[in-house]
Design an enzyme around this catalytic site. Structure first.
Site, mmCIF file in Angstrom:
data_model
loop_
_atom_site.group_PDB
_atom_site.id
_atom_site.type_symbol
_atom_site.label_atom_id
_atom_site.label_comp_id
_atom_site.label_asym_id
_atom_site.label_seq_id
_atom_site.Cartn_x
_atom_site.Cartn_y
_atom_site.Cartn_z
ATOM 1 C CB SER A 298 -0.911 0.000 1.237
ATOM 2 O OG SER A 298 -0.137 0.080 2.416
ATOM 3 C CE LYS A 299 -2.690 6.049 -2.727
ATOM 4 N NZ LYS A 299 -3.691 7.145 -2.719
ATOM 5 N NE ARG A 300 0.514 -0.377 5.959
ATOM 6 C CZ ARG A 300 1.305 -1.283 6.499
ATOM 7 N NH1 ARG A 300 2.449 -0.901 7.042
ATOM 8 N NH2 ARG A 300 0.966 -2.558 6.497
#
Length: 569
Positions: A298-300
């Protein structure tokens, strides 16, 4: 618009075994009972393969979606089939034209050209779900007439209450409202009032679905875990599973290759296929792409979209190569493939059902390998344009660019790394280097003696004459210079590197110094690039009080810093 009727023409065998029911029961009662579906997937003929990639234009193209598109593309091309692009934009609130354009741009950048879809058309269009509402309504009404769906007038409050009761009883949230068995009069009464309603699919109460997934093997579900589900909302908008099934069937899709998170959708879709009389396609559910901590990427975890990697300087051929290896391999130790080679080697049977970890460091390394494998003229053009566009150089081609690329390419993994590599070459951080712990041994090795002899060679014109002769002249001069100082090897080259480049490490020193010499007499370096010419470097060396420098009185740092400040911008 194309439609599928009759015998499954791509070779899938569907076996339907209804439960035996007394003949006096109405059809509506019969479809409430149960059935078993078993689908097997023999190898299809190459002229029947049609696959699709169906992104939602609600954001950027994630690397997981890009890999799914790639596997569909490779499967279609390896079988001589068709790769269809369909835009699933039924989420009106989140879908945007900008996102759709970005997805198309990213797919084109990766080289995944589609045979049918937006911008190219095709005989099974339109290829945006928002333009196919009349078709969905047509098939929803067909299911209503056949008794496979019914109108549900339940309010949101009633539905929430059903969920709460099921939760208290620790049961699946299955629909238990009255409209599953409502009379025609009850339905007509609500229609007369104008009460909003959904179309809810009537799920058999018993039975199971079994498929032979091309990646995961046999997968089965029991129908008692699924309640009657909505296929059309009260606002007239179709629900995802209904749209997908109608689209795949009417577009003659033979193989559905998609992410494993869609595996649970297969049960609802199979029921719709059967109810409409459509043959089921082959299914292949690809594993998720995982982060290094084995959670879903994910973006994290950093960059996750194709557009981000493109802007970071990655090559499309490197992205395609790396994405293909996330869950697939050709059975050898080879890791480098062109798109054409992937088409030749790819088989769906070699796709692994386990999750693949996305390794950014390996992607960078692979990009560097692909970058350096480019033809010399292509690499030079690419990096030259990068240097000009970022304002380091005033030109994008010429002998300086050609020589600089050849000198620096081994240290470049991304196109954007080229900026740092050239800026490092043009800079002269002498005081920082000499003030560092690594610079101390160089200082203590009678560096002032090397400085005085180097300045003498520069003042006499001896060094410039050698540089004018190119690489041969430089080699002769270094050999002569070392002989005069009775130095060779590291004791000669390390102080020379520090004094001429201001650094302890870097690319070939001779080639670098020759480039700096040429650049000093041309206008190829932009004024704002921070270039310290050879003449300016010797000015700095001359102003340093070398004899007064020692470990207890490191005045060189302040002296050189002041000299650097005097240099023109």
């Amino acid at each position: 618009m194309g439609s599928l009727v009759g015998t499954p023409w791509w070779g899938i065998r569907v076996r339907v075994i209804p439960e035996v029911s007394p003949p006096m029961l109405l059809f509506r009662s019969r479809i409430l009972r149960g059935f078993s579906v078993s689908a097997s997937s023999p190898s299809p003929s190459t002229d029947s393969v049609r696959v699709r990639f169906a992104p939602s234009p609600t954001g950027n193209l994630h690397v997981g979606g890009a890999r799914t598109a790639l596997f569909n593309y490779l499967f279609a091309r390896s079988k001589g089939g068709k790769f269809v692009l369909r835009i699933e934009d039924t989420d009106i609130e989140r879908s945007t034209k900008e996102s759709e354009e970005a997805v198309l741009r990213d797919l084109s950048w990766l080289g995944l050209d589609w045979d049918e879809g937006p911008t190219v058309g095709g005989m099974y269009g339109p290829y945006r779900q928002s333009e196919r509402n009349a078709l969905y309504r047509q098939y929803a009404d067909k299911l209503l007439q056949s008794g496979h769906v019914y109108r549900c007038f339940c309010t949101n409050e009633e539905l929430e209450k059903m969920k709460e009761i099921a939760k208290l009883k620790q049961l699946p949230p299955i629909y238990t409202g009255k409209w599953v068995s409502a009379t025609d009069d009850e339905v007509e009464e609500e229609l007369a009032k104008g009460t909003p309603y959904t179309y809810r699919f009537r799920v058999p109460k018993e039975g199971n679905l079994k498929i032979d997934d091309l990646i995961r093997g046999e997968v089965s579900w029991n129908l008692d875990t699924l309640g009657d589900f909505v296929i059309m909302r009260s606002n007239g908008q179709p629900v995802y599973n209904f749209c997908v099934t109608v689209d795949d069937a009417t577009m003659a899709i033979s193989h559905v290759i998609r992410a494993e998170e869609h595996l649970p959708n297969t049960l609802r879709q199979a029921l719709i296929y059967k109810a409409l009389g459509f043959p089921m396609p082959c299914f292949a559910h690809v594993s998720l792409i995982l982060a290094p901590d084995r959670s879903k990427l994910s973006k994290r975890h950093g960059a996750t979209s194709v557009g981000q990697f493109r802007e970071m300087g990655f090559l499309p051929q490197a992205m395609v190569n790396y994405l293909a290896l996330l869950g697939w391999g050709d059975g050898t130790e080879n890791e480098f493939f062109t798109l054409d080679q992937l088409v030749e080697k790819f088989t769906i049977e070699r796709v692994n059902k386990s999750g693949a970890v996305f390794d950014s460091a390996k992607l960078r390394w692979m990009n560097g390998q692909h970058l350096r494998s480019l033809p010399s003229e292509d690499l030079t053009k690419l990096i030259g344009e990068q240097w000009k566009s970022t304002g380091i150089l005033t030109e994008s081609d010429g002998s300086f660019i050609e020589e600089a690329v050849q000198l620096l390419k081994d240290g470049i993994e991304l196109i954007t790394d080229a900026d740092t590599a050239l800026s490092n070459l043009l800079s002269y951080p002498l005081h920082t280097t000499l003030a560092s712990p690594e610079g101390k041994p160089v200082l203590e090795d009678q560096l002032s003696e090397v400085v005085s002899n180097l300045l003498a060679a520069y003042d006499s014109g001896e060094l410039n004459c050698a540089l004018e002769e190119g690489h041969t002249g430089w080699q002769k001069w270094v050999k002569s210079f070392g002989k005069s100082l009775k130095r060779k090897g590291k004791s000669l080259f390390m102080p020379l590197r520090v004094l001429l480049t201001g650094k302890l490490h870097g690319p070939d020193m001779g080639a670098g110094v020759l480039l700096l010499y040429k650049a000093g007499s041309s206008s190829v370096i932009a004024p704002q690039a921070g270039f310290v010419t050879l003449d300016e470097r010797f000015k700095i060396l001359r102003e340093v009080e070398w004899q007064s420098f020692n470990k207890d009185n490191p005045i060189i740092e302040s002296t050189v810093a002041k000299s650097l400040l005097k240099l023109p911008c």
